[in-house]
Design a protein around this motif. Structure first.
Motif, PDB file in Angstrom:
ATOM      1  N   TYR A  99      37.552  36.776  45.020  1.00 50.69           N
ATOM      2  CA  TYR A  99      35.759  36.726  44.974  1.00 50.69           C
ATOM      3  C   TYR A  99      35.328  37.656  45.946  1.00 50.69           C
ATOM      4  O   TYR A  99      34.340  38.466  45.861  1.00 50.69           O
TER       5      TYR A  99
ATOM      6  N   TRP B  67      37.000  40.101  47.522  1.00 53.68           N
ATOM      7  CA  TRP B  67      37.539  41.507  47.200  1.00 53.68           C
ATOM      8  C   TRP B  67      36.468  41.855  46.242  1.00 53.68           C
ATOM      9  O   TRP B  67      35.831  43.109  46.368  1.00 53.68           O
ATOM     10  N   ALA B  68      35.972  41.114  45.210  1.00 53.87           N
ATOM     11  CA  ALA B  68      35.062  41.691  44.032  1.00 53.87           C
ATOM     12  C   ALA B  68      33.616  42.121  44.788  1.00 53.87           C
ATOM     13  O   ALA B  68      33.013  42.855  44.501  1.00 53.87           O
TER      14      ALA B  68
ATOM     15  N   GLY C  28      33.766  45.823  45.400  1.00 48.66           N
ATOM     16  CA  GLY C  28      33.947  46.016  44.017  1.00 48.66           C
ATOM     17  C   GLY C  28      33.857  47.128  43.472  1.00 48.66           C
ATOM     18  O   GLY C  28      34.343  47.425  42.332  1.00 48.66           O
TER      19      GLY C  28
ATOM     20  N   ILE D  61      39.372  41.358  38.018  1.00 52.33           N
ATOM     21  CA  ILE D  61      39.617  40.314  38.901  1.00 52.33           C
ATOM     22  C   ILE D  61      39.994  39.311  38.162  1.00 52.33           C
ATOM     23  O   ILE D  61      39.501  39.183  36.859  1.00 52.33           O
TER      24      ILE D  61
ATOM     25  N   VAL E 205      28.706  40.592  40.778  1.00 53.25           N
ATOM     26  CA  VAL E 205      30.178  40.967  40.452  1.00 53.25           C
ATOM     27  C   VAL E 205      30.251  41.744  39.358  1.00 53.25           C
ATOM     28  O   VAL E 205      29.666  42.057  38.234  1.00 53.25           O
TER      29      VAL E 205
ATOM     30  N   PRO F  95      33.477  44.148  38.738  1.00 55.43           N
ATOM     31  CA  PRO F  95      34.784  44.341  38.162  1.00 55.43           C
ATOM     32  C   PRO F  95      34.826  43.542  36.967  1.00 55.43           C
ATOM     33  O   PRO F  95      34.256  42.415  36.727  1.00 55.43           O
TER      34      PRO F  95
ATOM     35  N   THR G 115      35.871  40.693  34.665  1.00 55.07           N
ATOM     36  CA  THR G 115      36.330  39.308  35.375  1.00 55.07           C
ATOM     37  C   THR G 115      36.744  38.614  34.345  1.00 55.07           C
ATOM     38  O   THR G 115      36.225  38.427  33.129  1.00 55.07           O
TER      39      THR G 115
END
Length: 330
Positions: A128, A130-131, A135, A141, A265, A267, A269
């Motif tokens: 998370y 990272w996202a 992002g 992810i 967020v 990416p 998921t």
């Protein structure tokens, strides 16, 4: 095991981690476009090689098609940790781990785009981060049995199951113990409490006795052979550094709600949870999926609960591989 030297690394707290280093492993080859990168952070007390069993030909993480990076994190040797760093070890965060991992990719491999970041437990917390921090550089992810910040019960678990048995050991001496073995009583108690709380209660039902499938002939043998063997080799201050940064994890903005944070967020998921997992229960994780635009949620039926992340049954391995394939294809 490889080591990425970060030099004197400035932490998000403003403190400096002198001579910082990040351990890592890689599998597969980086393609010419440098767009086949999978980042797979590890979890509490587990060096990167613990994840090697999830990688192989014809598996979801196939080194013939993916360049898979298994990075360590601060507090977990051989990455920088209290046990291998001279002087007082500064407070580190999940954000510090991810910033170091991103530098590893950029400076060591020239990688600026990641196909997939996946992980579970504390590894899922890193996913998370990272996202939300990088992002725009992450395509997908897959946090599995993880969360952006531990649920309230899990924060309590980190404090009462992991921290307090260590700090209350008389030999801990405020962290100035002579050697890690002198705090073995506290570490053993961490193992005993983990055995009680990490698997679901049904794991111990007489009708199931799942521990027998792992090669143990009694519950006591399972507690000693699995849990004590996991915790006793650890350094107490290293364990505390990892548990505390996990408990404090928050990848959002100050004062931001969890729902608003998850709404940012970007990416693709894929979230997965295991039945019986008290640390990251399906009910909590499905709520995260509802808040993330376009997210997919999968609940995996497993007798192992949070222990399913160890890949202890063929059924669990297949289910997790299916989740990873879906995430790679998304």
């Amino acid at each position: 095991m490889n080591t990425f030297e970060l030099g004197d690394f400035q932490l998000t707290s403003g403190a400096t981690l002198p001579g910082a280093k990040l351990a890592y492993q890689t599998f597969g080859e980086l393609n010419a476009a440098k767009d086949n990168v999978v980042v797979f952070p590890t979890f509490l007390g587990a060096p990167p090689e613990v994840l090697n069993g999830w990688i192989g030909e014809n598996r979801a993480l196939d080194p013939r098609t993916c360049f898979i990076v298994l990075p360590g994190h601060f507090g977990l040797p051989p990455s920088s940790a209290p046990s291998n760093t001279p002087g007082p070890f500064p407070e580190v965060s999940i954000a510090d781990d991810v910033i170091a991992q991103q530098r590893l990719l950029a400076e060591e491999f020239g990688v600026h785009e990641v196909k997939l970041v996946l992980g579970w437990s504390i590894g899922g917390i890193q996913v998370y981060e990272w996202a939300l921090r990088f992002g725009d550089r992450v395509r997908a992810i897959a946090p599995i049995a993880g969360a952006p910040t531990p649920p309230a019960w899990t924060k309590l678990w980190l404090k009462t199951v992991v921290e307090e048995p260590i700090t209350s050991d008389p030999n801990y001496a405020g962290g100035t113990y002579a050697d890690a073995a002198s705090v073995s009583g506290g570490l053993a108690r961490v193992g005993h409490a983990s055995a009680l709380t990490a698997p679901p209660r049904t794991f111990y039902y007489d009708s199931a006795e799942v521990w027998r499938n792992l090669g143990f002939d009694s519950v006591d043998a399972f507690v000693a052979g699995f849990w004590e063997n996991f915790w006793l080799p650890q350094d107490p201050n290293d364990v505390l550094a990892q548990a505390r940064k996990a408990r404090a994890a928050w990848p959002g903005k100050p004062g931001e709600s969890l729902e608003d944070m998850l709404g940012r967020v970007r990416p693709a998921t894929t979230i997965a949870a295991f039945t019986g997992d008290a640390l990251f229960p399906p009910g909590e994780l499905s709520r995260y999926a509802e808040a993330i635009p376009g997210a997919t949620f999968r609940e995996i039926d497993s007798i192992f609960g949070h222990l399913a992340t160890f890949g202890l049954s063929e059924q669990d391995v297949k289910a997790v591989d299916d989740v990873i394939r879906h995430a790679l294809d998304s």
